[in-house]
Design a protein around this motif. Structure first.
Motif, PDB file in Angstrom:
ATOM      1  N   LEU A  76       5.818   2.780  -9.466  1.00  0.00           N
ATOM      2  CA  LEU A  76       6.945   3.209  -9.843  1.00  0.00           C
ATOM      3  C   LEU A  76       7.050   4.215 -10.388  1.00  0.00           C
ATOM      4  CD1 LEU A  76       9.388   0.386  -8.893  1.00  0.00           C
ATOM      5  CD2 LEU A  76       8.346   1.581  -6.991  1.00  0.00           C
ATOM      6  N   ASN A  77       8.298   5.089 -10.615  1.00  0.00           N
ATOM      7  CA  ASN A  77       8.292   5.842 -12.133  1.00  0.00           C
ATOM      8  C   ASN A  77       9.764   5.406 -12.421  1.00  0.00           C
ATOM      9  OD1 ASN A  77      11.118   6.595 -11.215  1.00  0.00           O
ATOM     10  ND2 ASN A  77       9.929   8.556  -9.502  1.00  0.00           N
ATOM     11  N   GLU A  78      10.120   5.502 -14.613  1.00  0.00           N
ATOM     12  CA  GLU A  78      10.978   4.385 -15.435  1.00  0.00           C
ATOM     13  C   GLU A  78      11.507   4.622 -14.041  1.00  0.00           C
ATOM     14  OE1 GLU A  78      10.846   2.303 -18.306  1.00  0.00           O
ATOM     15  OE2 GLU A  78       8.962   3.239 -17.305  1.00  0.00           O
ATOM     16  N   ALA A  79      12.361   5.517 -13.975  1.00  0.00           N
ATOM     17  CA  ALA A  79      13.718   5.343 -13.229  1.00  0.00           C
ATOM     18  C   ALA A  79      13.975   4.826 -12.610  1.00  0.00           C
ATOM     19  CB  ALA A  79      13.906   6.674 -13.183  1.00  0.00           C
ATOM     20  N   ALA A  80      12.709   4.064 -11.729  1.00  0.00           N
ATOM     21  CA  ALA A  80      12.919   4.326 -10.105  1.00  0.00           C
ATOM     22  C   ALA A  80      12.756   1.977 -10.913  1.00  0.00           C
ATOM     23  CB  ALA A  80      12.172   4.042  -9.119  1.00  0.00           C
ATOM     24  N   LEU A 136       0.572  -1.420  -0.124  1.00  0.00           N
ATOM     25  CA  LEU A 136      -0.308   0.098  -0.337  1.00  0.00           C
ATOM     26  C   LEU A 136       0.771   1.484   0.098  1.00  0.00           C
ATOM     27  CD1 LEU A 136      -3.003   0.867  -0.026  1.00  0.00           C
ATOM     28  CD2 LEU A 136      -3.002   0.935   2.644  1.00  0.00           C
ATOM     29  N   SER A 137       1.799   1.664   0.358  1.00  0.00           N
ATOM     30  CA  SER A 137       3.085   2.128   1.041  1.00  0.00           C
ATOM     31  C   SER A 137       3.336   3.386  -0.568  1.00  0.00           C
ATOM     32  CB  SER A 137       4.176   1.758   1.913  1.00  0.00           C
ATOM     33  OG  SER A 137       5.131   3.200   2.208  1.00  0.00           O
ATOM     34  N   ALA A 138       3.832   1.274  -1.216  1.00  0.00           N
ATOM     35  CA  ALA A 138       4.150   1.214  -2.735  1.00  0.00           C
ATOM     36  C   ALA A 138       3.634   2.073  -3.789  1.00  0.00           C
ATOM     37  CB  ALA A 138       4.699   0.296  -3.165  1.00  0.00           C
ATOM     38  N   MET A 139       2.382   1.822  -3.563  1.00  0.00           N
ATOM     39  CA  MET A 139       1.360   2.245  -4.104  1.00  0.00           C
ATOM     40  C   MET A 139       0.800   3.539  -3.971  1.00  0.00           C
ATOM     41  SD  MET A 139      -2.239  -0.195  -4.038  1.00  0.00           S
ATOM     42  CE  MET A 139      -2.468   0.450  -5.038  1.00  0.00           C
ATOM     43  N   SER A 163      15.803   1.006 -11.781  1.00  0.00           N
ATOM     44  CA  SER A 163      16.958   0.689 -11.131  1.00  0.00           C
ATOM     45  C   SER A 163      16.946  -0.626 -10.101  1.00  0.00           C
ATOM     46  CB  SER A 163      17.340   1.886  -9.867  1.00  0.00           C
ATOM     47  OG  SER A 163      17.715   1.751  -9.044  1.00  0.00           O
ATOM     48  N   LEU A 164      15.175  -0.554  -9.816  1.00  0.00           N
ATOM     49  CA  LEU A 164      14.490  -2.042  -9.157  1.00  0.00           C
ATOM     50  C   LEU A 164      15.600  -3.361  -9.827  1.00  0.00           C
ATOM     51  CD1 LEU A 164      13.938  -3.276  -6.451  1.00  0.00           C
ATOM     52  CD2 LEU A 164      11.400  -2.730  -7.283  1.00  0.00           C
ATOM     53  N   GLU A 165      14.688  -3.056 -11.384  1.00  0.00           N
ATOM     54  CA  GLU A 165      15.408  -4.308 -11.502  1.00  0.00           C
ATOM     55  C   GLU A 165      16.917  -4.891 -12.735  1.00  0.00           C
ATOM     56  OE1 GLU A 165      12.787  -3.272 -15.507  1.00  0.00           O
ATOM     57  OE2 GLU A 165      10.536  -3.893 -14.330  1.00  0.00           O
ATOM     58  N   ALA A 225      11.758   8.333  -2.554  1.00  0.00           N
ATOM     59  CA  ALA A 225      11.272   7.314  -1.848  1.00  0.00           C
ATOM     60  C   ALA A 225      11.245   6.071  -2.321  1.00  0.00           C
ATOM     61  CB  ALA A 225      10.943   7.304  -0.083  1.00  0.00           C
ATOM     62  N   GLY A 226      10.764   6.005  -3.095  1.00  0.00           N
ATOM     63  CA  GLY A 226       9.910   4.748  -4.095  1.00  0.00           C
ATOM     64  C   GLY A 226      10.813   4.305  -3.827  1.00  0.00           C
ATOM     65  N   LEU A 227      11.794   4.005  -4.841  1.00  0.00           N
ATOM     66  CA  LEU A 227      13.297   3.132  -4.649  1.00  0.00           C
ATOM     67  C   LEU A 227      12.726   2.400  -3.262  1.00  0.00           C
ATOM     68  CD1 LEU A 227      14.351   1.050  -6.838  1.00  0.00           C
ATOM     69  CD2 LEU A 227      16.533   2.642  -6.160  1.00  0.00           C
ATOM     70  N   ALA A 228      13.148   2.746  -2.215  1.00  0.00           N
ATOM     71  CA  ALA A 228      14.000   2.091  -1.092  1.00  0.00           C
ATOM     72  C   ALA A 228      11.760   1.571  -0.543  1.00  0.00           C
ATOM     73  CB  ALA A 228      14.324   3.224  -0.288  1.00  0.00           C
ATOM     74  N   ILE A 229      11.186   2.577  -1.177  1.00  0.00           N
ATOM     75  CA  ILE A 229       9.826   1.957  -0.365  1.00  0.00           C
ATOM     76  C   ILE A 229       9.736   0.594  -0.641  1.00  0.00           C
ATOM     77  CG2 ILE A 229       7.099   1.709  -0.635  1.00  0.00           C
ATOM     78  CD1 ILE A 229       8.154   4.765  -0.143  1.00  0.00           C
ATOM     79  N   ALA A 230       9.657   0.306  -2.634  1.00  0.00           N
ATOM     80  CA  ALA A 230      10.341  -0.637  -3.299  1.00  0.00           C
ATOM     81  C   ALA A 230      10.229  -2.458  -3.412  1.00  0.00           C
ATOM     82  CB  ALA A 230      10.251  -0.455  -4.510  1.00  0.00           C
ATOM     83  N   THR A 231      11.780  -1.287  -2.841  1.00  0.00           N
ATOM     84  CA  THR A 231      12.680  -2.530  -2.430  1.00  0.00           C
ATOM     85  C   THR A 231      12.256  -3.488  -0.449  1.00  0.00           C
ATOM     86  OG1 THR A 231      14.693  -1.126  -2.934  1.00  0.00           O
ATOM     87  CG2 THR A 231      15.340  -3.108  -1.015  1.00  0.00           C
ATOM     88  N   ALA A 232      12.071  -2.478  -0.009  1.00  0.00           N
ATOM     89  CA  ALA A 232      11.520  -3.069   1.403  1.00  0.00           C
ATOM     90  C   ALA A 232       9.943  -4.126   1.234  1.00  0.00           C
ATOM     91  CB  ALA A 232      10.673  -1.989   1.833  1.00  0.00           C
TER      92      ALA A 232
END
Length: 292
Positions: free
Chosen positions: A195-199, A154-157, A202-204, A164-171
Motif C-alpha cells: 500500500l501507499n503510506e496514506a492507505a 496478489l491483487s493487493a500486490m 488508514s487501514l491501521e 482502490a488499494g484500501l478496499a483491496i487490502a480490506t478484502a
C-alpha cells in the motif's frame, strides 16, 4: 520479500496457477481434479543443474499439464536459455504438456518477459504467459477474497497503490483472518507493504478502531504494533538519556558514538551506557566494553 511472497502464494494454493492462466490470461487449461507442487529441481532430467522457482502439476488421473512458475522482478538475459530447458525437463519427467507462467509486479518487466523466445527452425518458439499487474484482477469483494485469499493478496500486490488499494487490502485481510497463523502473518506483511503510506495508515486506523473485519487476527496485529511502539518509545528515551548525561557533563560526543547509541535496540545495553556516561572522562570510551 516480493519474490518469495509471489512464489508462496502459488505454493500455498497450487490451483492459483491454473486459475490465473485460465481466467486472467485466457490460456487453454485442461480439466483437472488435482493441482500439486512438484520438486523444482530438474537436474535429474537435464544433464546440467537447473532449478525452476516452482513447478505446479495438474492431474486428472494422470498428469495433464506442468506449469513452471517463475517470479521475475528484473531483466535477466540468462532466462532466455534457462526457461526453455525447464519446460523440456518438466515435459520429459511427467510425460505431459508444459507451459511457462511468469509473475511480476512491474509492467515494464512484464513486457520484457512476454517477448517470444526463438528456439530454432522451423517454428520452435516459446511464448511465456506473463502475469503482470494489469492482468491481475482487482479483488474488493470480501466474499471473493475469502474464496480465493491468495488471489486477493496478489491483487493487493498489483493494485495496492491505486485508488482502490484500501478496499483491496480490506478484502484481503478479511480473507486472511480465516487462515493459519503462518499465512496470516505473511499475507499481512505483503498487503501492508503493497500500500501507499496514506492507505496503510488508514487501514491501521480502521483496525485499531474495531472496523467490521476486526478479528483475533486483526486484534493480534494491533496489539503487536502497540507493544512494538511502546518498546521503541522506551528505547528512544533511554538513548536520549545517555546522550543528555554526556552533554550535561560537557563531553564532546563523537558522531560514531552518537549514531551507535541512537541505533541501539538493546535496553540492557543502553542502561549500561547510561551508568558509564555518568563516570567516564571521554565520551569516546562509552562503547568500550572494558570501561566501567
Amino acid at each position: 520479500m516480493i519474490h518469495e511472497a509471489l512464489l508462496q502464494l502459488f505454493h500455498n494454493r497450487p490451483e492459483l496457477a491454473a486459475e490465473v492462466l485460465r481466467d486472467a490470461l485466457g490460456a487453454p487449461v485442461p480439466g483437472f481434479t488435482e493441482a500439486r507442487i512438484e520438486p523444482a529441481d530438474l537436474t535429474q532430467v537435464v544433464p546440467v543443474e537447473h532449478r525452476a522457482d516452482l513447478v505446479v502439476l495438474l492431474l486428472d488421473g494422470r498428469p495433464v499439464l506442468g506449469i513452471v512458475v517463475e517470479a521475475q522482478l528484473g531483466r535477466d538475459p540468462d532466462k532466455e536459455y534457462a526457461w526453455p530447458s525447464y519446460l523440456v525437463a518438466v515435459r520429459a519427467r511427467y510425460r505431459c504438456r508444459a507451459c511457462l507462467l511468469v509473475a511480476t509486479t512491474d509492467e515494464a518487466i512484464a513486457a520484457w518477459c512476454a517477448e517470444p523466445i526463438d528456439l530454432g527452425p522451423p517454428d520452435w518458439v516459446l511464448r511465456p504467459y506473463v502475469l503482470g499487474p494489469s492482468a491481475v484482477p482487482v479483488v474488493t469483494e470480501p466474499s471473493e477474497a475469502r474464496a480465493r485469499p491468495e488471489l486477493a493478496v496478489l491483487s493487493a500486490m498489483a493494485h495496492g497503490k491505486s485508488a482502490a488499494g484500501l478496499a483491496i487490502a480490506t478484502a484481503a485481510l478479511a480473507a486472511a483472518a480465516g487462515l493459519d497463523q503462518e499465512r496470516q502473518d505473511l499475507y499481512l506483511d505483503v498487503v501492508l507493504s503493497s500500500l501507499n503510506e496514506a492507505a496503510r495508515r488508514s487501514l491501521e486506523e480502521r483496525m485499531k478502531s474495531g472496523y467490521e473485519f476486526q478479528s483475533d487476527f486483526a486484534r493480534s496485529y494491533v496489539a503487536k504494533g502497540r507493544l512494538e511502539g511502546q518498546r521503541e518509545g522506551r528505547l528512544e528515551e533511554a538513548a536520549s538519556a545517555v546522550l543528555k548525561v554526556l552533554e550535561a557533563r560537557g563531553l564532546d560526543i563523537p558522531p560514531g558514538v552518537r549514531e551507535r547509541v541512537l541505533a541501539s535496540t538493546d535496553m540492557s545495553e543502553l542502561d549500561r551506557w547510561l551508568r558509564r556516561a555518568a563516570v567516564i572522562a571521554d565520551a569516546g570510551a562509552l562503547l568500550d566494553a572494558t570501561s566501567s
